[in-house]
Structures are given as C-alpha cells and as structure tokens.
Design a protein around this motif. Sequence first.
Motif, PDB file in Angstrom:
ATOM      1  N   TRP A 110      39.732  28.268  36.769  1.00  0.00           N
ATOM      2  CA  TRP A 110      39.447  29.306  35.773  1.00  0.00           C
ATOM      3  C   TRP A 110      37.962  29.646  35.788  1.00  0.00           C
ATOM      4  O   TRP A 110      37.580  30.823  35.809  1.00  0.00           O
ATOM      5  N   TYR A 111      37.136  28.623  35.792  1.00  0.00           N
ATOM      6  CA  TYR A 111      35.687  28.818  35.789  1.00  0.00           C
ATOM      7  C   TYR A 111      35.248  29.599  37.031  1.00  0.00           C
ATOM      8  O   TYR A 111      34.460  30.555  36.935  1.00  0.00           O
ATOM      9  N   ALA A 112      35.767  29.205  38.197  1.00  0.00           N
ATOM     10  CA  ALA A 112      35.353  29.849  39.447  1.00  0.00           C
ATOM     11  C   ALA A 112      35.761  31.313  39.472  1.00  0.00           C
ATOM     12  O   ALA A 112      34.961  32.193  39.831  1.00  0.00           O
ATOM     13  N   THR A 113      36.997  31.610  39.084  1.00  0.00           N
ATOM     14  CA  THR A 113      37.475  32.989  39.103  1.00  0.00           C
ATOM     15  C   THR A 113      36.760  33.826  38.049  1.00  0.00           C
ATOM     16  O   THR A 113      36.365  34.975  38.302  1.00  0.00           O
ATOM     17  N   LEU A 114      36.559  33.257  36.880  1.00  0.00           N
ATOM     18  CA  LEU A 114      35.906  33.984  35.793  1.00  0.00           C
ATOM     19  C   LEU A 114      34.469  34.343  36.138  1.00  0.00           C
ATOM     20  O   LEU A 114      34.054  35.499  36.016  1.00  0.00           O
ATOM     21  N   PHE A 115      33.703  33.367  36.611  1.00  0.00           N
ATOM     22  CA  PHE A 115      32.278  33.603  36.827  1.00  0.00           C
ATOM     23  C   PHE A 115      32.003  34.356  38.122  1.00  0.00           C
ATOM     24  O   PHE A 115      30.927  34.933  38.264  1.00  0.00           O
ATOM     25  N   ILE A 154      43.831  39.684  40.041  1.00  0.00           N
ATOM     26  CA  ILE A 154      43.734  38.391  40.710  1.00  0.00           C
ATOM     27  C   ILE A 154      44.795  38.342  41.793  1.00  0.00           C
ATOM     28  O   ILE A 154      45.970  38.649  41.535  1.00  0.00           O
ATOM     29  N   ASP A 155      44.389  37.963  43.012  1.00  0.00           N
ATOM     30  CA  ASP A 155      45.343  37.932  44.119  1.00  0.00           C
ATOM     31  C   ASP A 155      46.032  36.571  44.212  1.00  0.00           C
ATOM     32  O   ASP A 155      45.848  35.694  43.362  1.00  0.00           O
ATOM     33  N   LYS A 156      46.817  36.385  45.250  1.00  0.00           N
ATOM     34  CA  LYS A 156      47.593  35.149  45.396  1.00  0.00           C
ATOM     35  C   LYS A 156      46.726  33.929  45.648  1.00  0.00           C
ATOM     36  O   LYS A 156      47.185  32.790  45.500  1.00  0.00           O
ATOM     37  N   ASN A 157      45.460  34.136  46.038  1.00  0.00           N
ATOM     38  CA  ASN A 157      44.522  33.029  46.239  1.00  0.00           C
ATOM     39  C   ASN A 157      43.722  32.725  44.968  1.00  0.00           C
ATOM     40  O   ASN A 157      42.738  31.989  45.024  1.00  0.00           O
ATOM     41  N   PHE A 158      44.126  33.333  43.866  1.00  0.00           N
ATOM     42  CA  PHE A 158      43.458  33.163  42.571  1.00  0.00           C
ATOM     43  C   PHE A 158      42.027  33.683  42.594  1.00  0.00           C
ATOM     44  O   PHE A 158      41.143  33.150  41.920  1.00  0.00           O
ATOM     45  N   GLU A 159      41.790  34.728  43.355  1.00  0.00           N
ATOM     46  CA  GLU A 159      40.461  35.342  43.435  1.00  0.00           C
ATOM     47  C   GLU A 159      40.504  36.735  42.826  1.00  0.00           C
ATOM     48  O   GLU A 159      41.476  37.484  43.016  1.00  0.00           O
ATOM     49  N   MET A 216      43.912  33.094  32.767  1.00  0.00           N
ATOM     50  CA  MET A 216      43.514  34.415  33.258  1.00  0.00           C
ATOM     51  C   MET A 216      44.748  35.070  33.886  1.00  0.00           C
ATOM     52  O   MET A 216      45.128  34.732  35.009  1.00  0.00           O
ATOM     53  N   PRO A 217      45.397  35.980  33.166  1.00  0.00           N
ATOM     54  CA  PRO A 217      46.585  36.638  33.716  1.00  0.00           C
ATOM     55  C   PRO A 217      46.207  37.586  34.860  1.00  0.00           C
ATOM     56  O   PRO A 217      45.144  38.209  34.842  1.00  0.00           O
ATOM     57  N   SER A 218      47.088  37.680  35.837  1.00  0.00           N
ATOM     58  CA  SER A 218      46.913  38.628  36.940  1.00  0.00           C
ATOM     59  C   SER A 218      47.646  39.921  36.605  1.00  0.00           C
ATOM     60  O   SER A 218      48.833  39.899  36.256  1.00  0.00           O
ATOM     61  N   SER A 219      46.953  41.034  36.717  1.00  0.00           N
ATOM     62  CA  SER A 219      47.580  42.332  36.491  1.00  0.00           C
ATOM     63  C   SER A 219      48.304  42.823  37.737  1.00  0.00           C
ATOM     64  O   SER A 219      49.037  43.811  37.669  1.00  0.00           O
ATOM     65  N   LEU A 220      48.118  42.132  38.870  1.00  0.00           N
ATOM     66  CA  LEU A 220      48.777  42.517  40.109  1.00  0.00           C
ATOM     67  C   LEU A 220      50.163  41.889  40.233  1.00  0.00           C
ATOM     68  O   LEU A 220      51.113  42.540  40.670  1.00  0.00           O
ATOM     69  N   ASN A 221      50.255  40.624  39.838  1.00  0.00           N
ATOM     70  CA  ASN A 221      51.515  39.908  39.929  1.00  0.00           C
ATOM     71  C   ASN A 221      51.460  38.726  38.957  1.00  0.00           C
ATOM     72  O   ASN A 221      50.571  37.882  39.077  1.00  0.00           O
ATOM     73  N   PRO A 222      52.387  38.645  38.000  1.00  0.00           N
ATOM     74  CA  PRO A 222      52.342  37.531  37.039  1.00  0.00           C
ATOM     75  C   PRO A 222      52.365  36.153  37.693  1.00  0.00           C
ATOM     76  O   PRO A 222      51.817  35.195  37.132  1.00  0.00           O
ATOM     77  N   ASP A 223      52.970  36.063  38.872  1.00  0.00           N
ATOM     78  CA  ASP A 223      53.022  34.775  39.561  1.00  0.00           C
ATOM     79  C   ASP A 223      51.659  34.337  40.087  1.00  0.00           C
ATOM     80  O   ASP A 223      51.495  33.171  40.469  1.00  0.00           O
ATOM     81  N   TRP A 224      50.719  35.245  40.145  1.00  0.00           N
ATOM     82  CA  TRP A 224      49.374  34.928  40.633  1.00  0.00           C
ATOM     83  C   TRP A 224      48.408  34.611  39.491  1.00  0.00           C
ATOM     84  O   TRP A 224      47.212  34.434  39.707  1.00  0.00           O
ATOM     85  N   SER A 225      48.920  34.529  38.288  1.00  0.00           N
ATOM     86  CA  SER A 225      48.068  34.246  37.128  1.00  0.00           C
ATOM     87  C   SER A 225      47.580  32.806  37.157  1.00  0.00           C
ATOM     88  O   SER A 225      48.296  31.894  37.603  1.00  0.00           O
ATOM     89  N   LEU A 226      46.393  32.609  36.655  1.00  0.00           N
ATOM     90  CA  LEU A 226      45.874  31.263  36.449  1.00  0.00           C
ATOM     91  C   LEU A 226      46.423  30.733  35.133  1.00  0.00           C
ATOM     92  O   LEU A 226      46.363  31.412  34.101  1.00  0.00           O
ATOM     93  N   THR A 227      46.969  29.522  35.165  1.00  0.00           N
ATOM     94  CA  THR A 227      47.565  28.921  33.976  1.00  0.00           C
ATOM     95  C   THR A 227      46.890  27.592  33.668  1.00  0.00           C
ATOM     96  O   THR A 227      46.074  27.087  34.457  1.00  0.00           O
ATOM     97  N   VAL A 228      47.251  27.006  32.529  1.00  0.00           N
ATOM     98  CA  VAL A 228      46.662  25.721  32.155  1.00  0.00           C
ATOM     99  C   VAL A 228      47.040  24.621  33.139  1.00  0.00           C
ATOM    100  O   VAL A 228      46.327  23.611  33.255  1.00  0.00           O
TER     101      VAL A 228
END
Length: 335
Positions: free
Chosen positions: A74-79, A143-148, A273-285
């Motif tokens: 989460w930190y890496a993708t957010l920042f 956010i893509d499938k690599n969580f970026e 951090m939800p992904s607007s491209l694909n829900p399966d690519w969202s970052l979760t807890v």
Amino acid sequence: MELHDVWFVIIAVLWTGYFFLEGFDFGVGVLTKLLARDRTEKRVLINTIGPVWDGNEVWLLSAGGATFAAFPEWYATLFSGFYLPLLLILVCLIVRGVAFEYRVKRPEENWQRNWEAAIFWTSLVPAFMWGVAFGNIVHGVKIDKNFEYVGNFGDLLNPYALLGGLVTLTLFTFHGIVFVGLKTVGDIRERARKLSLGVGLVAAVVALVFLIWTQADNGDAKSLVALIVAVVALVAAIAVAQTGREGWAFALSGLTIVAAVAMLFLTLFPNVMPSSLNPDWSLTVSNASSSPYTLRIMTWCAGIATPMVLLYQSWTYWVFRKRIGTHHIAADVAH
C-alpha cells in the motif's frame, strides 16, 4: 480478527487523530487571512497553535510509518502513484514549520509579513490536497495487475477527489474557527463566532454532497451510521457555536471529522487502494500487508508507545489551555 485487520483499524485511528488535531491547525492558518484584521491579531491566532502544532504532526509521522511497516505494498503504490500531490503537501509542511520558527527571527515588518503569508498558503494547500488524496484512495485509481499505479497526475484531479478537497478545506477551516473561539477573548472571539455560521453552512453543504456520493458508491449500514453522525454533529456544532459555547462546538466539529474519516475507511475496507481498472487488482488488507510476525512485533511496540504519546500530548494541551487576546501581545514583542 486478523492482525492485518487490526492494523487497518490502527492506521484509520492515526489518520483520524491527525485530521482532528492538524485540522484546526490548518484552519487557524487559513484564518490568518480570513479573520485577522491586523498583524497583532495574526500573532494572536498563530500563538493559539504555537505550542501544539508540531506535536500534532507526530500523528502524520505515525500514520505514514505504520503504513510503511504494516502494509508495504500500500505504501509503495500510494507514494509512487501520488508522488506529486504528496510531495506538494510535504513541501508545504516543511515551509510551514520554517515559517513558524523564522517569522520572529528578524524585526522587519516585510520579513514577518512574508512568513505570515507562507503560513496561510501552506495551511490552505495541504488542507485541500489531503481531501484530494483520500478521495482518490476511496474512489479508486488506475492500478494494474502488478499493483502499480499506471495513471497520471491529471487522473487524480477528478470531480470526486476535488470535492473531497473542498470538504477537508471547509471542515478544517470551520474546525479552526471554533478552536479560535475556544482559545481567544475579546473581539476576535466574537468575530470568530459570527464567521463560524457562514463557513459552517458551506462546509455542511459540501460535506453532505460528498458523503452521500461516497455512500451511494460503496456504502453499507455501518458507513450510513457514520454519515448520519457526521452530518448531525456538524449541524449541532454550527448551532452551538452561535451560542458562544465553544467547548461543545469544538468537540462536535471534531466529532464531525472523526465520523467522516471513519466513514471513508468503512467504505474502503477490506481494500486499502481499490483498482478502477479491475477489482481483482485492488490492494487489500491481506495482499498488501506485512508478515504476521512483523505485525505482532508492531502491535507490542504500539501498545507500549501509544499511551505515553497520548499522555504527553494531553499534558501539553492542559498546560497551554488558557485563552489569549490582543492585550497579551506586547507592541515591542514580535511573537
């Protein structure tokens, strides 16, 4: 409840504490232009937060550090994705801290006036940008499938996020107004009471639209309760502020911020951090968290350190609890 769920709650509490405390800091900074009529009154306003503003920022450091340790993905993708807006906030916070300290280092009027202008702008911009940032976190980003994050800065300036920025700016300003009413005497206190009505009504309208939008997108029964609490508390704060009961007004405006932030985190969970491209690519807890061993160590550390921080900060507020006014500012004293 899993440890990563516990740390999601802890991070939510840290952000809530930061917005509650730094919210009135930012609001007072904005009021140096909206409320103060001369430089003496500006000095009164700045002195109301002078002993506590730096302690309030500890909550931001704690929230950022906890996110880094508990949810590194989460930190890496957010920042990385929010690099420019977060950099802007960071620069403002640095300049703001320097302005508080350097404002009194030289007696020239232009020197002090310029630093006071810096306090205003570096309070207003972060107050707005935090709403933009959290609006995007809750609403979802690319956010893509690599969580970026694969979007750009323009994608972050969408209508929902900009409305979120207006919400935090107006709520923090109202929170600052009632804090000024609580901490001052005389004409400043009276004008703060009158100003609270207009700013509070604007904040109420903007916040209501934003929270209803949030509820319609991702809300459930729990977030609806938080929405109702936030709206009722804000309306009550506006009403109570008009009667001169600033203590109750400040508590209610703080409750508004607490309930609003709680609603955002309730609609976000279990995503971070939800992904607007694909829900399966969202970052979760679960997919963004650290190992259980790391979370256990962090839990013990937090359990020991947090009470000490709370006690120290509470003591600071108690020591500097008295009201101040223009008669406390000597003509030959720059602070």
